[in-house]
Design an enzyme around this catalytic site. Structure first.
Site, mmCIF file in Angstrom:
data_model
loop_
_atom_site.group_PDB
_atom_site.id
_atom_site.type_symbol
_atom_site.label_atom_id
_atom_site.label_comp_id
_atom_site.label_asym_id
_atom_site.label_seq_id
_atom_site.Cartn_x
_atom_site.Cartn_y
_atom_site.Cartn_z
ATOM 1 N N LYS A 232 0.748 -1.248 0.180
ATOM 2 C CA LYS A 232 0.041 -0.050 -0.016
ATOM 3 C C LYS A 232 0.948 1.333 -0.191
ATOM 4 C CE LYS A 232 -3.101 2.871 0.450
ATOM 5 N NZ LYS A 232 -4.075 3.497 -0.748
ATOM 6 N N CYS A 290 -2.429 11.278 0.500
ATOM 7 C CA CYS A 290 -2.098 9.999 0.080
ATOM 8 C C CYS A 290 -0.706 9.927 -0.166
ATOM 9 C CB CYS A 290 -2.764 9.326 -0.870
ATOM 10 S SG CYS A 290 -4.421 9.140 -0.718
HETATM 11 N N1 SAJ Z 1 -0.197 15.082 -9.831
HETATM 12 C C1 SAJ Z 1 0.803 15.614 -10.771
HETATM 13 N N2 SAJ Z 1 1.055 14.757 -11.794
HETATM 14 C C2 SAJ Z 1 0.220 13.607 -12.148
HETATM 15 C C3 SAJ Z 1 -0.732 13.049 -11.405
HETATM 16 C C4 SAJ Z 1 -0.881 13.609 -10.226
HETATM 17 O O1 SAJ Z 1 1.385 16.584 -10.463
HETATM 18 O O2 SAJ Z 1 0.678 13.170 -13.327
HETATM 19 C C5 SAJ Z 1 -0.327 15.823 -8.507
HETATM 20 C C6 SAJ Z 1 -1.877 16.239 -8.540
HETATM 21 O O3 SAJ Z 1 -2.373 17.516 -9.050
HETATM 22 C C7 SAJ Z 1 -2.166 16.211 -7.097
HETATM 23 C C8 SAJ Z 1 -1.287 15.032 -6.542
HETATM 24 O O4 SAJ Z 1 -0.272 14.969 -7.577
HETATM 25 O O5 SAJ Z 1 -1.688 17.414 -6.436
HETATM 26 C C9 SAJ Z 1 -2.065 13.948 -6.391
HETATM 27 O O6 SAJ Z 1 -2.716 13.356 -7.450
HETATM 28 P P1 SAJ Z 1 -3.384 11.861 -7.337
HETATM 29 O O7 SAJ Z 1 -4.218 11.767 -8.842
HETATM 30 O O8 SAJ Z 1 -2.286 10.818 -6.891
HETATM 31 O O9 SAJ Z 1 -4.532 11.849 -6.474
HETATM 32 P P2 SAJ Z 1 -4.526 11.267 -4.794
HETATM 33 O O10 SAJ Z 1 -3.543 11.745 -3.978
HETATM 34 O O11 SAJ Z 1 -5.895 11.371 -4.319
HETATM 35 O O12 SAJ Z 1 -4.042 9.578 -4.924
HETATM 36 C C10 SAJ Z 1 -5.111 8.707 -4.926
HETATM 37 C C11 SAJ Z 1 -4.459 7.605 -4.493
HETATM 38 N N3 SAJ Z 1 -5.516 6.753 -3.995
HETATM 39 C C12 SAJ Z 1 -5.377 5.718 -2.857
HETATM 40 O O13 SAJ Z 1 -4.407 6.021 -2.069
HETATM 41 C C13 SAJ Z 1 -6.555 5.041 -2.740
HETATM 42 C C14 SAJ Z 1 -3.558 6.836 -5.448
HETATM 43 O O14 SAJ Z 1 -3.133 5.297 -5.057
HETATM 44 C C15 SAJ Z 1 -4.430 6.664 -6.850
HETATM 45 O O15 SAJ Z 1 -3.241 6.151 -7.959
HETATM 46 C C16 SAJ Z 1 -4.885 8.094 -7.226
HETATM 47 O O16 SAJ Z 1 -5.704 8.493 -6.210
HETATM 48 C C17 SAJ Z 1 -5.398 7.811 -8.733
HETATM 49 O O17 SAJ Z 1 -4.750 7.223 -9.386
HETATM 50 O O18 SAJ Z 1 -6.407 8.541 -9.014
#
Ligand code: SAJ
Length: 477
Positions: A232, A290
């Site tokens: 995880k 996360c």
């Molecule tokens: N971000 C970037 N570049 C990217 C993707 C994201 O800068 O290519 C930034 C976003 O703007 C944000 C941060 O990273 O500020 C996090 O974005 P995220 O899409 O990872 O969203 P989270 O933090 O909600 O991550 C969750 C996580 N889910 C769980 O822990 C259950 C992660 O494991 C998932 O991979 C992610 O959602 C997802 O893929 O939606």
């Protein structure tokens, strides 16, 4: 394999009564799905009747969801299982004694990310409650994201101390981390593969019995409890690492006068059997609940469990370096802003900055650990006046968030895009310039939302993350 525990379970028979501790965005959908599974008789949602969240008890018992935002199918499912008498929320933790399986879905933030010490206080309180009322043969499952080693370590110790029972001999103990995203809670639980890790084979098997009925397309992936904890935290550490690699590449491209998005598309074009680059997107920073903490849980697990960690040539952990790069990006946005002001012959002192986007992720109201916050603090420190706009965010402690985009843009020396909300893709250069009232306003694009050339032609000083091909453009008089 504990024959004693197995014989206790054989005597109890299949799991019928389930308890879920923590009525939050993980516990509520999980409880509803357990209650909807035909093989289970009853599910109790355990919620402390505290001033801040006790209201959830009555709401849930009316079949209403206390969660913010849209959760497709959740309210209908809650109404169904409450109406059928299969789900009930209670603050009477003594009813844990009647459960064959109990899951804990309690948040585990860091007190202060700097010292990497997790705040397990809420989880510890939940574990003590479970321990005090634990019956022989019950399965206890941690769903919270924890430092590797916690299930077989701290959690086991607390449960044994409070119950007087022995894990692996008189009760089952496992870790089954949640993988849910707001907006798709039920779908994620049903469709994501489910990591299930027991402290022993009997516990793993009992945990599989609990989770298999709620999966539709998701498969069970069994392993040890510690391997489940590492999985995880590592799955998020890897995502953070991928984003950091894209951010580092963006910084290189800026230095080399290259458009990182062209490079990204080029890299992404390399496909084929077993070939993948999975390059993610550079941006203004990484927020959320996360990725900003799970790498540190992983690192702590390695330190606590591993002891004599070794890296080649004294290097530090790549996951720590990734965190540093992602935490640097808001500071790089400050650098781009100051460079832009310099090109417009302006100083940050007294400058007005329109900061567009406060949520940590596009088209969402979630502001947890938003990377815009360190940017705002640094720009105010530099003497600028920062106005925040976000169409999805209504309030944030200490920050006035406006829904009036034109009002926010009026008189701005700088327009900084921090979140890729779809609203910002239609910003009209001529209108934004007119609102700013400036000859050469600055625009800093942290999410590659606008067309640089359209703003440059309108007389803006443009700066963008990874836009080495445009960041030194001639200013159009
Ligand atoms: N971000 C970037 N570049 C990217 C993707 C994201 O800068 O290519 C930034 C976003 O703007 C944000 C941060 O990273 O500020 C996090 O974005 P995220 O899409 O990872 O969203 P989270 O933090 O909600 O991550 C969750 C996580 N889910 C769980 O822990 C259950 C992660 O494991 C998932 O991979 C992610 O959602 C997802 O893929 O939606």
């Amino acid at each position: 394999m504990s024959s004693r525990l197995q014989s206790i379970i054989d005597r109890i028979g299949p799991i019928r009564n389930i308890g879920v501790i923590g009525m939050g965005y993980v516990g509520i959908p999980a409880a509803a799905l357990f209650a909807d599974a035909p093989g289970f008789e009853s599910v109790r949602g355990f919620q402390r009747d505290s001033p801040s969240s006790g209201y959830k008890i009555a709401m849930l018992n009316r079949g209403e969801s206390p969660l913010k935002g849209e959760e497709p199918g959740l309210e209908e499912l809650l109404g169904k299982v409450v109406g059928a008498g299969k789900f009930r929320c209670t603050s009477d933790f003594s009813e844990i004694a009647e459960c064959d399986a109990v899951t804990l879905a309690i948040q585990t933030p860091f007190k202060d990310p700097k010292d990497l010490i997790p705040d397990f206080s809420a989880l510890i309180e939940g574990l003590r409650q479970v321990g005090r009322h634990l019956s022989e043969g019950t399965l206890v499952v941690l769903e919270s994201t924890v430092t590797p080693g916690t299930t077989a370590g701290m959690a086991r110790e607390i449960l044994e101390e409070e119950s007087g029972l022995t894990a692996g001999e008189e009760f089952c103990l496992a870790h089954a981390p949640e993988r849910v995203m707001v907006g798709r809670l039920l779908r994620n639980i049903r469709e994501h593969d489910r990591i299930v890790g027991g402290i022993d084979d009997v516990s793993t098997a009992r945990a599989i019995e609990l989770y298999r009925p709620v999966l539709t397309t998701g498969k069970i992936i069994p392993m040890t409890a510690t391997a489940a904890e590492v999985t995880k935290t590592a799955e998020n550490a890897f995502r953070d690492l991928q984003i950091a690699a894209a951010n580092q590449l963006a910084l290189h491209c800026e230095a080399m006068g290259v458009n990182v998005y062209d490079v990204r598309a080029g890299i992404d074009s390399l496909k084929g059997e077993g070939i993948t680059r999975a390059i993610l997107w550079p941006g203004a920073g990484v927020g959320g609940h996360c990725l900003t903490k799970d790498s540190w849980h992983l690192e702590r697990g390695a330190q606590v469990l591993g002891g004599d960690l070794w890296y080649p040539h004294g290097a530090e952990s790549i996951f720590g370096v990734a965190r540093a790069i992602n935490e640097f990006m808001p500071r790089h946005m400050v650098h781009l802003t100051l460079e832009g002001l310099k090109r417009a012959d302006k100083f940050p002192e007294g400058a007005t900055v329109a900061l567009l986007g406060w949520a940590f992720i596009q088209n969402s109201d979630d502001t947890r650990n938003t990377p815009a916050e360190p940017y705002l603090a640094a720009m105010e420190e530099a003497g600028a006046e920062v106005r925040v706009h976000d169409p999805f965010v209504d309030e944030y402690p200490g920050i006035e968030v406006s829904h009036d985009l034109e009002g926010t843009l009026a008189g701005a020396d700088v327009v900084t895009i921090f979140t890729g909300h779809h609203h910002y893709a239609s910003l009209d250069p001529a209108r934004v310039k007119e609102l700013s009232g400036k000859e050469h306003p600055v625009i800093v694009d942290g999410r590659n939302v606008v067309d640089p050339d359209a703003f440059i032609r309108a007389g803006f000083v443009y700066k963008g993350i990874g836009r080495g091909d445009r960041n030194s453009h001639p200013v159009v008089p």
